[in-house]
Motif scaffolding. Structure first.
Motif, PDB file in Angstrom:
ATOM      1  N   TYR A 212      43.850  60.406  22.262  1.00 46.16           N
ATOM      2  CA  TYR A 212      42.168  60.766  22.365  1.00 46.16           C
ATOM      3  C   TYR A 212      41.692  61.569  23.419  1.00 46.16           C
ATOM      4  N   HIS A 213      42.609  61.957  24.320  1.00 43.78           N
ATOM      5  CA  HIS A 213      42.015  62.798  25.474  1.00 43.78           C
ATOM      6  C   HIS A 213      43.474  63.668  25.764  1.00 43.78           C
ATOM      7  N   ASP A 214      43.141  64.744  26.376  1.00 45.28           N
ATOM      8  CA  ASP A 214      44.044  65.691  26.810  1.00 45.28           C
ATOM      9  C   ASP A 214      44.365  65.108  28.339  1.00 45.28           C
ATOM     10  N   ILE A 215      45.635  65.114  28.755  1.00 39.16           N
ATOM     11  CA  ILE A 215      45.893  64.845  30.121  1.00 39.16           C
ATOM     12  C   ILE A 215      46.793  65.929  30.923  1.00 39.16           C
ATOM     13  N   ASN A 216      46.392  67.396  30.339  1.00 35.20           N
ATOM     14  CA  ASN A 216      47.231  68.339  30.870  1.00 35.20           C
ATOM     15  C   ASN A 216      46.703  68.784  32.023  1.00 35.20           C
ATOM     16  N   ASN A 217      47.769  69.435  32.848  1.00 40.14           N
ATOM     17  CA  ASN A 217      47.189  70.029  34.397  1.00 40.14           C
ATOM     18  C   ASN A 217      48.297  71.061  34.474  1.00 40.14           C
ATOM     19  N   ASP A 218      48.713  71.605  35.676  1.00 40.84           N
ATOM     20  CA  ASP A 218      49.430  72.660  35.962  1.00 40.84           C
ATOM     21  C   ASP A 218      50.693  72.549  35.525  1.00 40.84           C
ATOM     22  N   THR A 219      51.262  71.210  35.529  1.00 40.80           N
ATOM     23  CA  THR A 219      52.587  70.894  35.149  1.00 40.80           C
ATOM     24  C   THR A 219      52.766  70.606  33.683  1.00 40.80           C
ATOM     25  N   ILE A 220      51.906  69.579  33.349  1.00 41.37           N
ATOM     26  CA  ILE A 220      51.836  68.919  32.162  1.00 41.37           C
ATOM     27  C   ILE A 220      51.031  69.760  31.096  1.00 41.37           C
ATOM     28  N   LYS A 221      51.817  70.375  30.075  1.00 41.59           N
ATOM     29  CA  LYS A 221      50.937  71.082  29.218  1.00 41.59           C
ATOM     30  C   LYS A 221      50.827  70.948  27.849  1.00 41.59           C
ATOM     31  N   TYR A 305      54.792  62.564  34.562  1.00 38.39           N
ATOM     32  CA  TYR A 305      53.283  61.786  34.701  1.00 38.39           C
ATOM     33  C   TYR A 305      53.011  60.417  34.994  1.00 38.39           C
ATOM     34  N   TRP A 306      54.215  59.654  34.713  1.00 39.63           N
ATOM     35  CA  TRP A 306      54.469  58.194  35.077  1.00 39.63           C
ATOM     36  C   TRP A 306      54.789  58.111  36.635  1.00 39.63           C
ATOM     37  N   LYS A 307      55.798  59.097  36.833  1.00 42.91           N
ATOM     38  CA  LYS A 307      56.359  59.112  38.293  1.00 42.91           C
ATOM     39  C   LYS A 307      55.346  59.522  39.129  1.00 42.91           C
ATOM     40  N   ASN A 308      54.328  60.410  38.813  1.00 43.76           N
ATOM     41  CA  ASN A 308      53.322  60.910  39.756  1.00 43.76           C
ATOM     42  C   ASN A 308      52.269  59.629  39.840  1.00 43.76           C
ATOM     43  N   ASP A 309      52.209  58.854  38.650  1.00 46.34           N
ATOM     44  CA  ASP A 309      51.266  57.756  38.588  1.00 46.34           C
ATOM     45  C   ASP A 309      51.870  56.951  39.726  1.00 46.34           C
ATOM     46  N   ASP A 381      61.883  59.351  48.080  1.00 43.23           N
ATOM     47  CA  ASP A 381      62.734  59.421  46.863  1.00 43.23           C
ATOM     48  C   ASP A 381      61.832  59.850  45.419  1.00 43.23           C
ATOM     49  N   LEU A 382      60.695  59.057  45.266  1.00 42.52           N
ATOM     50  CA  LEU A 382      59.927  59.585  43.943  1.00 42.52           C
ATOM     51  C   LEU A 382      59.383  60.870  44.009  1.00 42.52           C
ATOM     52  N   GLU A 383      59.032  61.373  45.285  1.00 47.37           N
ATOM     53  CA  GLU A 383      58.528  62.617  45.430  1.00 47.37           C
ATOM     54  C   GLU A 383      59.737  63.732  45.057  1.00 47.37           C
ATOM     55  N   GLN A 384      61.057  63.561  45.533  1.00 47.44           N
ATOM     56  CA  GLN A 384      62.007  64.277  45.207  1.00 47.44           C
ATOM     57  C   GLN A 384      62.445  64.228  43.685  1.00 47.44           C
ATOM     58  N   GLN A 385      62.020  63.020  43.150  1.00 48.48           N
ATOM     59  CA  GLN A 385      62.472  62.914  41.753  1.00 48.48           C
ATOM     60  C   GLN A 385      61.212  63.849  40.881  1.00 48.48           C
ATOM     61  N   LYS A 388      62.254  67.616  41.030  1.00 46.78           N
ATOM     62  CA  LYS A 388      63.203  68.022  40.229  1.00 46.78           C
ATOM     63  C   LYS A 388      62.652  67.837  38.922  1.00 46.78           C
ATOM     64  N   LEU A 389      61.856  66.947  38.440  1.00 47.17           N
ATOM     65  CA  LEU A 389      61.327  67.211  37.025  1.00 47.17           C
ATOM     66  C   LEU A 389      60.548  68.221  36.733  1.00 47.17           C
ATOM     67  N   GLN A 390      59.742  68.664  37.714  1.00 50.39           N
ATOM     68  CA  GLN A 390      58.637  69.603  37.831  1.00 50.39           C
ATOM     69  C   GLN A 390      59.470  71.118  37.589  1.00 50.39           C
ATOM     70  N   GLN A 391      60.577  70.942  38.074  1.00 46.29           N
ATOM     71  CA  GLN A 391      61.573  72.319  38.154  1.00 46.29           C
ATOM     72  C   GLN A 391      62.026  72.284  36.717  1.00 46.29           C
ATOM     73  N   LYS A 392      62.469  71.194  36.071  1.00 46.90           N
ATOM     74  CA  LYS A 392      63.165  71.333  34.650  1.00 46.90           C
ATOM     75  C   LYS A 392      62.221  71.589  33.737  1.00 46.90           C
ATOM     76  N   ILE A 393      60.711  71.329  34.084  1.00 46.13           N
ATOM     77  CA  ILE A 393      59.772  71.612  33.254  1.00 46.13           C
ATOM     78  C   ILE A 393      59.676  73.051  33.244  1.00 46.13           C
ATOM     79  N   ARG A 394      59.598  73.603  34.599  1.00 45.31           N
ATOM     80  CA  ARG A 394      59.306  75.000  34.584  1.00 45.31           C
ATOM     81  C   ARG A 394      60.343  75.796  33.912  1.00 45.31           C
ATOM     82  N   ASN A 395      61.606  75.160  33.811  1.00 41.56           N
ATOM     83  CA  ASN A 395      62.798  75.987  33.401  1.00 41.56           C
ATOM     84  C   ASN A 395      62.847  76.437  31.781  1.00 41.56           C
TER      85      ASN A 395
END
Length: 397
Positions: A212-221, A305-309, A381-385, A388-395
């Motif tokens: 029902y709602h967008d949750i997009n941001n700079d990384t999640i599109k 999203y959930w790791k950021n949460d 460790d979560l921040e590093q994960q 890495k996920l953010q970089q994969k998404i950008r790729n």
């Protein structure tokens, strides 16, 4: 055309009675599918039966309609004319009347003493969604919640049945409503550009955070409204393309897991789940790589999203643990100062108690330090994960 369906019971119902029902009918010249979701409330005590009956009635009415449609070579003008609307209204009237006849026959075999006649339909309350592929057309009907999702050759995805705002969150319209004959929604689509059509009960959409709602941001599109639902069906199209003859076996097992654990989501809805699919296999190939990419990207974004949460949650707890550590350090210093004061005042006979206090305060500080360090390590460790996920998404972009 490849047509399939399956229904599974969820895990949040104590009675384990499945309120969903689905079925398909395949003829040489037309295809039918229908799903229903019984309300399952304390007052709708026969809604599982109501769901089964409306699917059976709808398939029979669709079958009769398709036979006449082909025999008389009927043409449906899009956008619909009054004549076309009358044809659809006759079809919906057939389904409603057949369902009422069916539930009344069932009730006659097991009546409830003292129940007013006008309350009988409510016992069997259910939603309904059906589709008929005949000639050049895809005809869609719906009463209540759930989603119909149509994929087109040009890559577009739509939910062509007009939405009813009464069917959001925990509310829905029903086959037992007094205005059912006028509130059933419909859509008619030219079949030539359609790749696939899916009917899914609310057990699908309720598994996703972006329904029902967008949750997009700079990384999640890609987590726009209905993003998860669309990816769920893209995944099915990919599997149909890859699995070929083994798809039905895969689908049955996957749907059972999905109801509980979800797919590209943190968890399943826990509700009963029904899905009906109509797929033009020959048209899937043109968009298969795009579907695969979208599925992979959505899964990465969901993990991100959930790791950021989790990071947000751990950050708050880390701040609490840091305060506890500072308190433990302060308590230790206070005890040590107290020991020094007592020594200077000559109260050596209490020396043993003083040392016990120091040892306990020191132990508390060490435990607080260890807990803080361990949690801080998990946080980093979560921040590093996430990085890495953010970089994969950008790729992927």
């Amino acid at each position: 055309m490849f047509v399939f369906n399956h229904t599974v019971v969820g895990n949040k119902r104590e009675d384990k009675i499945c309120q969903d029902y689905s079925d398909i009918y395949v003829d040489n010249s037309f295809y039918i599918g229908a799903i229903a979701d019984g309300h399952g409330s304390k007052t709708c005590i026969r809604s599982d039966i109501g769901a089964k009956l409306v699917v059976e009635c709808a398939i029979e009415c669709f079958r009769q309609f398709a036979t006449t449609f082909l025999a008389e070579n009927i043409t449906l003008n899009i956008p619909t004319t009054r004549h076309c609307r009358n044809i659809i209204q006759n079809l919906t009237n057939c389904i409603v009347a057949s369902w009422y006849d069916a539930i009344n026959r069932h009730y006659a075999t097991d009546p409830i003493k003292g129940l007013p006649a006008e309350c009988v339909p409510h016992l069997y309350g259910t939603t309904f969604m059906g589709a008929l592929v005949v000639g050049d057309y895809l005809i869609l009907l719906q009463q209540g919640d759930g989603r119909c999702v149509v994929f087109f050759e040009n890559g577009d995805i739509s939910q062509p049945i007009p939405w009813d705002r009464r069917c959001e969150y925990n509310s829905t319209t029903s086959m037992c409503d007094a205005d059912v004959t006028t509130s059933i929604r419909h859509a008619i689509i030219k079949r030539e550009d359609v790749v696939a059509c899916f009917l899914g009960c609310d057990g699908v959409e309720d598994a996703y955070i972006d329904t029902y709602h967008d949750i997009n941001n700079d990384t999640i599109k890609n987590h726009c409204i209905m993003g998860g639902v669309n990816v769920f069906y893209k995944h099915l199209l990919v599997k149909i393309f890859e699995e070929q003859t083994n798809f039905n076996n895969y689908f049955r097992h996957m749907l059972a897991d999905f109801a509980i654990s979800g797919l590209f989501s943190k968890t399943g809805s826990g509700d009963d789940v029904s899905v009906v699919g109509f797929v033009e296999k020959g048209k899937v190939f043109n968009n298969i790589q795009s579907y695969k990419k979208d599925v992979e990207l959505y899964e990465l974004e969901e993990l991100f999203y959930w790791k950021n949460d989790d990071i947000r949650s751990k950050k708050r707890k880390l701040e609490v643990l840091e305060k506890r550590l500072e308190t433990a350090k302060s308590d230790l210093n206070i005890v040590k100062l107290d020991v020094l004061k007592k020594r200077k005042s000559g109260l050596l006979k209490y020396r043993e108690n003083f040392y016990i206090d120091v040892l306990q305060a020191s132990k508390n500080k060490q435990q607080a330090q260890q807990t803080f360090d361990n949690y801080k390590s998990q946080y980093f460790d979560l921040e590093q994960q996430c990085e890495k996920l953010q970089q994969k998404i950008r790729n992927y972009e």
